[in-house]
Design an enzyme around this catalytic site. Sequence first.
Site, PDB file in Angstrom:
ATOM      1  N   CYS A 161      -5.065   8.430   9.054  1.00  0.00           N
ATOM      2  CA  CYS A 161      -5.289   7.805  10.357  1.00  0.00           C
ATOM      3  C   CYS A 161      -4.946   8.788  11.465  1.00  0.00           C
ATOM      4  CB  CYS A 161      -4.404   6.565  10.501  1.00  0.00           C
ATOM      5  SG  CYS A 161      -5.023   5.145   9.607  1.00  0.00           S
ATOM      6  N   ARG A 207      -4.060  10.911   3.629  1.00  0.00           N
ATOM      7  CA  ARG A 207      -2.730  11.422   3.868  1.00  0.00           C
ATOM      8  C   ARG A 207      -1.852  11.483   2.610  1.00  0.00           C
ATOM      9  NH1 ARG A 207      -1.621  14.365   7.720  1.00  0.00           N
ATOM     10  NH2 ARG A 207       0.606  14.650   7.784  1.00  0.00           N
ATOM     11  N   ASP A 250       4.103   0.365  12.085  1.00  0.00           N
ATOM     12  CA  ASP A 250       2.882  -0.165  11.464  1.00  0.00           C
ATOM     13  C   ASP A 250       2.621  -1.625  11.843  1.00  0.00           C
ATOM     14  OD1 ASP A 250       2.564   2.292  10.345  1.00  0.00           O
ATOM     15  OD2 ASP A 250       3.266   1.736   8.350  1.00  0.00           O
ATOM     16  N   ARG A 285       0.502  15.232  12.867  1.00  0.00           N
ATOM     17  CA  ARG A 285       1.232  14.737  11.688  1.00  0.00           C
ATOM     18  C   ARG A 285       1.694  15.933  10.858  1.00  0.00           C
ATOM     19  NH1 ARG A 285      -1.579   9.270   9.406  1.00  0.00           N
ATOM     20  NH2 ARG A 285       0.477   9.095   8.452  1.00  0.00           N
ATOM     21  N   ARG A 306      -9.089   0.345   3.852  1.00  0.00           N
ATOM     22  CA  ARG A 306      -8.169   1.309   3.245  1.00  0.00           C
ATOM     23  C   ARG A 306      -6.862   0.644   2.826  1.00  0.00           C
ATOM     24  NH1 ARG A 306      -6.067   4.990   6.988  1.00  0.00           N
ATOM     25  NH2 ARG A 306      -4.670   5.125   5.240  1.00  0.00           N
ATOM     26  N   ASP A 355       6.078  19.892   7.985  1.00  0.00           N
ATOM     27  CA  ASP A 355       7.068  20.972   7.867  1.00  0.00           C
ATOM     28  C   ASP A 355       8.291  20.544   7.036  1.00  0.00           C
ATOM     29  OD1 ASP A 355       7.278  19.267  10.234  1.00  0.00           O
ATOM     30  OD2 ASP A 355       9.108  20.386  10.688  1.00  0.00           O
ATOM     31  N   LYS A 404       0.834  -1.213   0.000  1.00  0.00           N
ATOM     32  CA  LYS A 404       0.000   0.000   0.000  1.00  0.00           C
ATOM     33  C   LYS A 404       0.863   1.255   0.000  1.00  0.00           C
ATOM     34  CE  LYS A 404      -1.525   1.969   3.926  1.00  0.00           C
ATOM     35  NZ  LYS A 404      -1.545   3.400   4.184  1.00  0.00           N
ATOM     36  N   ASN A 405       1.827   1.315   0.908  1.00  0.00           N
ATOM     37  CA  ASN A 405       2.560   2.575   1.074  1.00  0.00           C
ATOM     38  C   ASN A 405       3.522   2.858  -0.079  1.00  0.00           C
ATOM     39  OD1 ASN A 405       1.124   3.201   3.321  1.00  0.00           O
ATOM     40  ND2 ASN A 405       2.699   2.593   4.802  1.00  0.00           N
TER      41      ASN A 405
HETATM   42  N1  EPU Z   1       7.335  14.299  10.807  1.00  0.00           N
HETATM   43  C1  EPU Z   1       7.603  15.623  11.103  1.00  0.00           C
HETATM   44  N2  EPU Z   1       7.575  16.517  10.075  1.00  0.00           N
HETATM   45  C2  EPU Z   1       7.311  16.148   8.789  1.00  0.00           C
HETATM   46  C3  EPU Z   1       7.059  14.795   8.511  1.00  0.00           C
HETATM   47  C4  EPU Z   1       7.076  13.882   9.545  1.00  0.00           C
HETATM   48  O1  EPU Z   1       7.824  15.988  12.242  1.00  0.00           O
HETATM   49  O2  EPU Z   1       7.311  17.013   7.914  1.00  0.00           O
HETATM   50  C5  EPU Z   1       7.365  13.319  11.922  1.00  0.00           C
HETATM   51  C6  EPU Z   1       5.997  12.661  12.129  1.00  0.00           C
HETATM   52  O3  EPU Z   1       5.171  13.436  12.973  1.00  0.00           O
HETATM   53  C7  EPU Z   1       6.387  11.327  12.742  1.00  0.00           C
HETATM   54  C8  EPU Z   1       7.720  11.013  12.062  1.00  0.00           C
HETATM   55  O4  EPU Z   1       8.202  12.244  11.536  1.00  0.00           O
HETATM   56  O5  EPU Z   1       6.599  11.487  14.106  1.00  0.00           O
HETATM   57  C9  EPU Z   1       7.660  10.003  10.930  1.00  0.00           C
HETATM   58  O6  EPU Z   1       6.683  10.399   9.993  1.00  0.00           O
HETATM   59  P1  EPU Z   1       6.774   9.980   8.466  1.00  0.00           P
HETATM   60  O7  EPU Z   1       6.786  11.213   7.640  1.00  0.00           O
HETATM   61  O8  EPU Z   1       7.870   8.986   8.290  1.00  0.00           O
HETATM   62  O9  EPU Z   1       5.374   9.248   8.257  1.00  0.00           O
HETATM   63  P2  EPU Z   1       4.370   9.382   7.049  1.00  0.00           P
HETATM   64  O10 EPU Z   1       5.108   9.517   5.774  1.00  0.00           O
HETATM   65  O11 EPU Z   1       3.301  10.371   7.366  1.00  0.00           O
HETATM   66  C10 EPU Z   1       4.365   6.831   6.508  1.00  0.00           C
HETATM   67  C11 EPU Z   1       3.333   5.769   6.378  1.00  0.00           C
HETATM   68  C12 EPU Z   1       2.768   5.429   7.749  1.00  0.00           C
HETATM   69  C13 EPU Z   1       3.903   4.971   8.645  1.00  0.00           C
HETATM   70  C14 EPU Z   1       5.016   6.024   8.700  1.00  0.00           C
HETATM   71  C15 EPU Z   1       6.233   5.579   9.470  1.00  0.00           C
HETATM   72  C16 EPU Z   1       2.444   6.201   4.194  1.00  0.00           C
HETATM   73  C17 EPU Z   1       1.304   6.662   3.354  1.00  0.00           C
HETATM   74  N3  EPU Z   1       2.279   6.254   5.500  1.00  0.00           N
HETATM   75  O12 EPU Z   1       3.705   7.955   7.084  1.00  0.00           O
HETATM   76  O13 EPU Z   1       1.888   4.337   7.517  1.00  0.00           O
HETATM   77  O14 EPU Z   1       3.418   4.740   9.948  1.00  0.00           O
HETATM   78  O15 EPU Z   1       5.423   6.356   7.361  1.00  0.00           O
HETATM   79  O16 EPU Z   1       6.769   4.415   8.925  1.00  0.00           O
HETATM   80  O17 EPU Z   1       3.455   5.767   3.672  1.00  0.00           O
HETATM   81  C18 EPU Z   1       0.072   2.927   7.893  1.00  0.00           C
HETATM   82  O18 EPU Z   1       0.362   2.373   6.814  1.00  0.00           O
HETATM   83  O19 EPU Z   1      -0.753   2.448   8.712  1.00  0.00           O
HETATM   84  C19 EPU Z   1       0.735   4.181   8.236  1.00  0.00           C
HETATM   85  C20 EPU Z   1       0.285   5.012   9.174  1.00  0.00           C
END
Ligand code: EPU
Length: 420
Positions: free
Chosen positions: A117, A93, A307, A122, A399, A125, A22-23
């Site tokens: 989610c 997202r 995850d 989230r 999802r 920045d 998915k991701n």
């Molecule tokens: N973060 C920041 N600033 C940013 C971006 C992230 O502070 O600009 C922080 C977040 O708040 C968090 C950490 O960095 O504490 C990691 O966030 P990340 O950006 O890696 O997560 P994401 O890209 O929003 C993806 C997956 C999530 C998974 C996370 C971590 C997708 C669509 N989502 O989220 O997947 O938990 O990476 O591996 O790829 C899921 O599949 O259930 C899911 C939530």
Amino acid sequence: MEKFIVKGGTPLKGEVKISGAKNAAVAILPAALLIDGVCTIDNIPNISDIRLYIDILRSFGAKVEWTGQHEITLDTRNVCASDKSLELTRKFRASYYSLGSLLGRCKMAQVGIPGGCNLGARPIDLHIKGFEALGATVDVSHGKIVATADKLVGTSIYLDIPSVGATINVMLAAVLAKGTTIIDNPAKEPHIVDVANFLNTMGADIRGAGTDVIKIHGVKKLSGGKTYSVVPDQIEAGTFMLAAVATKGDITIKNCIPEHLESVTAKIIEMGGNIDDSKGDEIRVWCNQRPSKLTIKTLPYPGFPTDLQPQIGVVLSVADGTSIINESIWESRFQYTVELNKMGAQITAQGQTAIFEGVESLYGAPVYTTDLRAGAALIIAACMAQGTTEIYNLSHIDRGYENIEDKFRALGANIERVTE
Ligand code: EPU
């Protein structure tokens, strides 16, 4: 309203085939917006997030067709940022990947401030800092994010946190930029590598994905004309690995990459489970004993994935002894423990730490899915529990997991989807 009714207490046994990730897929589809041509993507999971993304891509002018059960063909010769997409993009997202792609391709992009989610704050920045470093102006107001640029020029970008989303978004924006972009401290998850491989197949020049530094040499155009197959879903595979341990079952997980699951394998062995991953593209997991207690901290890849935290939490709820999970990625990923406690678990969660006093067994109860992975965890808990469990809020599960009840049923689970 739909719910699952699960009669538990049967060890899960047999084979399960893992779908595409998915991701990875929710990043590869918008990555196709960078292509001035046609491409085909195979091994796409048929889940609601993907169906929604197809609608979003169409709202940008892309022609998107299912050309096989898991295959999509996209014609992205004529695409542009459109405000028709604002409502759709707010729904989840990963819609923010359209920002990086459209900024790169059209020098103008807009999306609704994305939902997804509820795992705590989230922020995005780091995505914005990355776009700005490449020369874009980004405005976040009135419920939308608008990014514009006269031109994008490669530069060095250090990510304070190895964010999956920021790494992919900066990579997307940099593919057609002038010169070389260097991302320091990027995320290294398998789906980062998969997105880079997809883009390179279509004509990009990205090196180092999966390592500590990614270098993107800007190219003039991506011509596409190729077919790409999405990597197998590491998290779906891990979900079934943990289901085998939880139910004292024996599951062979087909179409997976054992190397992506080493942190999970190590924890399963530590709990007393057994693993055979010698075949290279499948993993057999079996367990004949009560799992032992564990201490776990979730970390960016190659650490233990957040995850899979709820799914391993289910196993620890019945482990022998007291276990501790420290969730270091998300502020609020222990909501599922409230539901497990309704099934007889003894879990105390405070902030980003939860203590699991292992009980002998769980019993069935009505429970509510709070997010995607919590939903998968509740299915495992229901299969393991004595008696009948009703699981509500299935849209979270749909999802991200394809045909989940069919896959569990094929392993011997007594699970039914009913509409109330
Ligand atoms: N973060 C920041 N600033 C940013 C971006 C992230 O502070 O600009 C922080 C977040 O708040 C968090 C950490 O960095 O504490 C990691 O966030 P990340 O950006 O890696 O997560 P994401 O890209 O929003 C993806 C997956 C999530 C998974 C996370 C971590 C997708 C669509 N989502 O989220 O997947 O938990 O990476 O591996 O790829 C899921 O599949 O259930 C899911 C939530």
